[in-house]
Design an enzyme around this catalytic site. Structure first.
Site, mmCIF file in Angstrom:
data_model
loop_
_atom_site.group_PDB
_atom_site.id
_atom_site.type_symbol
_atom_site.label_atom_id
_atom_site.label_comp_id
_atom_site.label_asym_id
_atom_site.label_seq_id
_atom_site.Cartn_x
_atom_site.Cartn_y
_atom_site.Cartn_z
ATOM 1 N N SER A 158 31.832 33.267 38.019
ATOM 2 C CA SER A 158 31.383 33.334 36.639
ATOM 3 C C SER A 158 29.996 32.695 36.515
ATOM 4 O O SER A 158 29.064 33.086 37.215
ATOM 5 C CB SER A 158 32.419 32.657 35.732
ATOM 6 O OG SER A 158 32.151 32.882 34.376
ATOM 7 N N ARG A 228 37.839 27.356 22.221
ATOM 8 C CA ARG A 228 38.529 27.488 23.499
ATOM 9 C C ARG A 228 39.633 28.549 23.422
ATOM 10 O O ARG A 228 39.812 29.323 24.364
ATOM 11 C CB ARG A 228 39.127 26.146 23.917
ATOM 12 C CG ARG A 228 39.830 26.175 25.266
ATOM 13 C CD ARG A 228 38.884 26.627 26.371
ATOM 14 N NE ARG A 228 39.500 26.506 27.681
ATOM 15 C CZ ARG A 228 38.885 26.815 28.821
ATOM 16 N NH1 ARG A 228 37.645 27.251 28.791
ATOM 17 N NH2 ARG A 228 39.505 26.688 29.962
ATOM 18 N N ASP A 323 38.994 42.378 34.921
ATOM 19 C CA ASP A 323 38.044 41.472 34.265
ATOM 20 C C ASP A 323 37.175 42.284 33.315
ATOM 21 O O ASP A 323 36.270 42.994 33.737
ATOM 22 C CB ASP A 323 37.185 40.769 35.328
ATOM 23 C CG ASP A 323 36.221 39.750 34.743
ATOM 24 O OD1 ASP A 323 36.127 39.648 33.507
ATOM 25 O OD2 ASP A 323 35.568 39.044 35.539
ATOM 26 N N HIS A 356 39.372 37.781 33.944
ATOM 27 C CA HIS A 356 38.247 37.002 34.448
ATOM 28 C C HIS A 356 38.719 35.770 35.214
ATOM 29 O O HIS A 356 38.086 35.359 36.192
ATOM 30 C CB HIS A 356 37.349 36.588 33.285
ATOM 31 C CG HIS A 356 36.091 35.902 33.704
ATOM 32 N ND1 HIS A 356 35.187 36.464 34.585
ATOM 33 C CD2 HIS A 356 35.590 34.678 33.382
ATOM 34 C CE1 HIS A 356 34.173 35.625 34.770
ATOM 35 N NE2 HIS A 356 34.398 34.539 34.061
ATOM 36 N N ASP A 357 39.824 35.184 34.792
ATOM 37 C CA ASP A 357 40.340 33.980 35.453
ATOM 38 C C ASP A 357 40.837 34.240 36.867
ATOM 39 O O ASP A 357 41.219 33.302 37.560
ATOM 40 C CB ASP A 357 41.474 33.358 34.626
ATOM 41 C CG ASP A 357 40.954 32.368 33.597
ATOM 42 O OD1 ASP A 357 39.729 32.118 33.568
ATOM 43 O OD2 ASP A 357 41.771 31.849 32.804
#
Length: 379
Positions: A158, A228, A323, A356-357
């Site tokens: 990232s 968040r 992602d 994405h994680d």
């Protein structure tokens, strides 16, 4: 060795250390810090030739604690413990690994929580905007202190992958391999929009006080919590989120109010609360702006190939099928520009439902791809 690794392959108990830089540092925006600190952790041993060093660059909310634990009672290992350690893809029996908290961070490096050497008060909102180029320059200064002339590899996912890319452009003679994972050559319009909504949640929190909330004995936790929660949704994939939670209810029946009905709501609120208790809001603002401003092609008439013309490093670029925030198409832009610039690049697109994680997960295909590439790096 299996992609699943036991606790015995951990680097064990680790100790952070502060590296002080007692000289002025001028940032890309023209402002100057009188001095700064970087908080780091290291794993493994630097060889006599100084040729086996690997720099780990963290993403938006990461820090220096990459692997191992800080005590025997520590419940949580470093954020990339599945990747870094003896026998792991970034093998500490082979490499000397350096993790750091970036300038502007809130985990020991100089940032908004730090005391300004002139005023004697915390910087707060007075800490200047930092960029990926600023981070890379401070990392080069850190390498000088550690006696590292050239990194065997700079690795990151990232925002960390963007740093690896910037390293190859800004210090081509000081990096042999760049591992750019789940990254992009610049943020999309949608990603900039996501970041602004997150910042607005913080900036409009009544407890923000213009960024000087510490002086008021408050913290904009509500805004940071919402930022968040929203960000966390974008890091996940619909399939993975659906598989994990579906429409499962927290209780047997609907509550008919605005408290938690669904398990996914409970999960997101927990993640938001945990993050707001551990992270600084001003740092979150700085990190998202660094993401927004990253655009190395901008200095070359928006030509990424031209921006990469002078890189010497070999590249490993990886993306993940699910992602949608940093899609495979964005990684492929980097790969195409490298190929057009006649650079050495390997690319892997990993099938994953983690979104994405996924770059933080212990996915067998991903772990094996990293292992194979890093195994072939000569030190």
């Amino acid at each position: 060795m299996s992609a699943s690794l036991s606790a015995s392959s951990s680097v064990g108990i680790v100790r952070p250390q502060t590296i002080a830089f007692d000289q002025p540092f001028t940032l890309q925006n023209g402002e100057t810090l009188p001095r700064f600190d970087l908080m780091i952790e290291t794993y493994g041993q630097l060889n006599a030739a100084g040729s086996n060093a690997v720099l780990i660059c963290h993403a938006l909310s990461g820090n220096h604690h990459v692997a191992g634990r800080h005590s025997a009672e520590d419940k949580y290992a470093g954020w990339w413990d599945n990747m870094v350690g003896p026998g792991k893809p970034i093998d500490t029996d082979k490499f000397f690994v350096v993790g750091l908290n970036n300038l502007g961070g809130c985990h020991g490096s100089s940032g908004p929580l730090s005391i300004h050497p002139h005023s004697g008060k915390a910087y707060g909102a007075d800490f200047p905007i930092v960029t990926v180029k600023d981070w890379v320059r401070t990392q080069a200064m850190l390498a000088d202190v550690l006696g590292i002339a050239t990194w065997a590899a700079v690795v990151g996912g990232s925002l960390g992958g963007m740093q690896a890319l910037q390293w190859a452009m800004d210090f081509p003679e000081r990096i042999r391999h760049a591992l750019v994972i789940a990254a992009a050559p610049k943020l999309s319009t949608q990603n900039i929009a996501f970041n602004d909504v997150a910042r607005q949640a913080i900036l409009t929190d009544p407890d923000f006080h213009g960024g000087f909330y510490a002086e008021h004995g408050t913290s904009p936790k509500r805004g940071l919590r919402i930022a968040r929660m929203m960000g966390h949704i974008t890091y996940l994939a619909e399939d993975g989120l659906g598989e994990k939670f579906g429409r499962d209810l927290k209780n047997k029946d609907y509550r008919f109010d605005f408290d938690v009905d669904f398990e996914v709501e409970s999960y997101l609120r927990y993640q938001g609360d945990k993050f707001a208790d551990a992270f600084d809001a001003n740092t979150y603002l700085l990190m998202t702006k660094a993401l927004d401003y990253f655009d190395p092609a901008r200095e070359h008439d928006n030509n990424l190939q031209a921006a990469l013309a002078h890189v010497r490093a070999k590249f490993f670029v990886a993306s993940f099928s699910s992602d949608w925030r940093f899609s495979p198409a964005r990684s492929q832009e980097i790969v195409r520009a490298l190929i057009r610039a006649e650079k050495n690049v390997q690319y892997a697109e990993i099938e994953s439902s983690f979104g994405h994680d996924a770059f933080l997960m212990e996915d067998a295909a991903y772990i094996d791809a990293m292992r194979v590439y890093l195994r072939n790096i000569e030190v």
